[in-house]
Design a protein around this motif. Sequence first.
Motif, short mmCIF file in Angstrom:
data_model
loop_
_atom_site.label_atom_id
_atom_site.label_comp_id
_atom_site.label_asym_id
_atom_site.label_seq_id
_atom_site.Cartn_x
_atom_site.Cartn_y
_atom_site.Cartn_z
N UNK A 32 0.82 -1.21 0.00
CA UNK A 32 0.00 0.00 0.00
C UNK A 32 0.86 1.26 0.00
N UNK A 33 1.93 1.25 0.78
CA UNK A 33 2.70 2.47 1.04
C UNK A 33 3.92 2.63 0.13
N UNK A 34 4.60 1.51 -0.18
CA UNK A 34 5.90 1.59 -0.85
C UNK A 34 5.84 1.35 -2.36
N UNK A 35 4.67 1.10 -2.91
CA UNK A 35 4.55 0.95 -4.35
C UNK A 35 4.95 -0.41 -4.88
N UNK A 36 5.24 -1.38 -4.00
CA UNK A 36 5.61 -2.72 -4.45
C UNK A 36 4.34 -3.55 -4.70
N UNK A 37 4.50 -4.65 -5.43
CA UNK A 37 3.39 -5.58 -5.65
C UNK A 37 3.50 -6.72 -4.64
N UNK A 38 2.46 -7.56 -4.59
CA UNK A 38 2.54 -8.70 -3.68
C UNK A 38 2.08 -9.97 -4.37
N UNK A 39 2.61 -11.08 -3.89
CA UNK A 39 2.16 -12.40 -4.31
C UNK A 39 1.14 -12.86 -3.28
N UNK A 40 -0.05 -13.27 -3.75
CA UNK A 40 -1.16 -13.53 -2.84
C UNK A 40 -1.00 -14.81 -2.03
N UNK A 41 -0.14 -15.72 -2.46
CA UNK A 41 -0.02 -17.00 -1.79
C UNK A 41 0.81 -16.94 -0.52
N UNK A 42 0.86 -18.07 0.14
CA UNK A 42 1.73 -18.19 1.30
C UNK A 42 2.50 -19.49 1.18
N UNK A 43 3.58 -19.49 0.39
CA UNK A 43 4.36 -20.71 0.20
C UNK A 43 4.96 -21.17 1.52
N UNK A 44 4.90 -22.46 1.76
CA UNK A 44 5.37 -22.99 3.04
C UNK A 44 6.57 -23.91 2.84
N UNK A 45 6.44 -24.89 1.94
CA UNK A 45 7.53 -25.82 1.70
C UNK A 45 8.49 -25.26 0.63
N UNK A 46 9.73 -25.75 0.59
CA UNK A 46 10.70 -25.23 -0.38
C UNK A 46 10.18 -25.23 -1.82
N UNK A 47 9.49 -26.29 -2.23
CA UNK A 47 8.98 -26.34 -3.59
C UNK A 47 7.89 -25.29 -3.80
N UNK A 48 7.10 -25.00 -2.76
CA UNK A 48 6.11 -23.93 -2.85
C UNK A 48 6.79 -22.59 -3.11
N UNK A 49 7.91 -22.37 -2.43
CA UNK A 49 8.65 -21.11 -2.60
C UNK A 49 9.19 -21.01 -4.02
N UNK A 50 9.73 -22.11 -4.51
CA UNK A 50 10.26 -22.13 -5.88
C UNK A 50 9.16 -21.75 -6.88
#
Length: 428
Positions: free
Chosen positions: A184-202
């Motif tokens: 909201x404040x810094x002009x960055x975008x966001x990824x809506x998910x919440x990756x938990x395991x390493x493969x999720x992060x990848x």
Amino acid sequence: PIISPRDSSHIFAYRQGRGITVEEFALDVSKVAGRIRLYAYHLNECEDRYYFLVLFVAALLKESISLLPPSKMEVDIKLIIDHYPHTDRINDAMVREAIEYGQVDKGCAEYLLCKRVSYDRMVAVLFTSGTSGQSKPNVKLWGSLVDSAQRVGHRFNLRSDHTIVATVPPQHMYGFETSIIYPLVCGVSLHAGRPFYPEDIRIALEQVKDTPVLITTPMHLDASVGMRPPVRKVDFIVSATAPLRRETAKKAEALFGAPVFEIYGCSEAGVVATHRTVQEEDWGLLSGYEITCAEEGAYLRTPADIGKTKLPDVIEKTGHARFRLIGRDKDVIKVGGKRSSLRALKEKWLCVPGVTDAAVYMPPYEMGRRQRLVAVLVAPGMDSKQLKKEYRHLVDEVFVPGKIEIIETLPYNDVGKLPLSALLAITG
């Protein structure tokens, strides 16, 4: 303003592989604001980060205060509702339905893009995780959240081509600041998910078209450093919620091709300071922040707050706007006239061959019962007597635990912390 100035066609969020523009976000907020009834308080239980953000901003428009629970456990939620009667509980399904079937109000959407919120307005109440005891509420004012976000944005040089990918929930202060307030404040975008395991992060990193910034915890980094390259490069990584080992930070920097920074903060004050783990032991305060140390503890003053905030840690100042973190105020213990910290004792356990993870705590005082340290260890195939023998070579005898419990994995919560209640449940 609620949303920092940017082009309405700018990608505001990535959800399920699709980019959502600022204009689309504003329209979704207008649908939720028009369809969901909000009392003075509401409990934001959304796990989808985009839905959480849509609801939070809709609540700003309707002047409803967001209550952010410390966990998904019904016992924690019931305690909050008991203190805040007539509170709405709103989850992903309710927000999704409002977005799918709500009526578009373009006037409301346009209003959102220029709407301003007063500096001293209370917008959220966050509850501490209760890691060392009872969960406590912390009131958050819009002005202090914005001020902190701007200072962190300047420290890390957050840009419009950055996208936040976070492994922590938005209900936690760390996740709330970095993945909800910063977009909201810094002009960055966001990824809506919440990756938990390493493969999720990848996978999450691959879904982002702009430059990713990874917001995570030591628990997630420990698991991720075992990933096989190549891994999508990120601009930088931020870790918080628990101390990060320098060895883990080095491996993470090599894997992701980016520097790893730690954030020091607390629910009471938000982000306070940062450092790059592999290079520094001292912490650098955010611009304009001041810490004073007294016999009863350390106090923080920020440009956004009128008074001082007592920090929950023992701090040693090492220079102008710099300090060394000794440990949690409750983490520092005195046994047999000698002082140490639970963090230091844990680090000693990790030096014992065969121990891959550890937690040390002092059980609550009971009348007529001697207090003895307890260690909970992840040490597959090891014998507690042999482990204790090895440990005696590393610490003073008074810090050798009276009880050792060997388990398969420590009961970390969803932000990588170890609640005392969970440890007590294991050891009795």
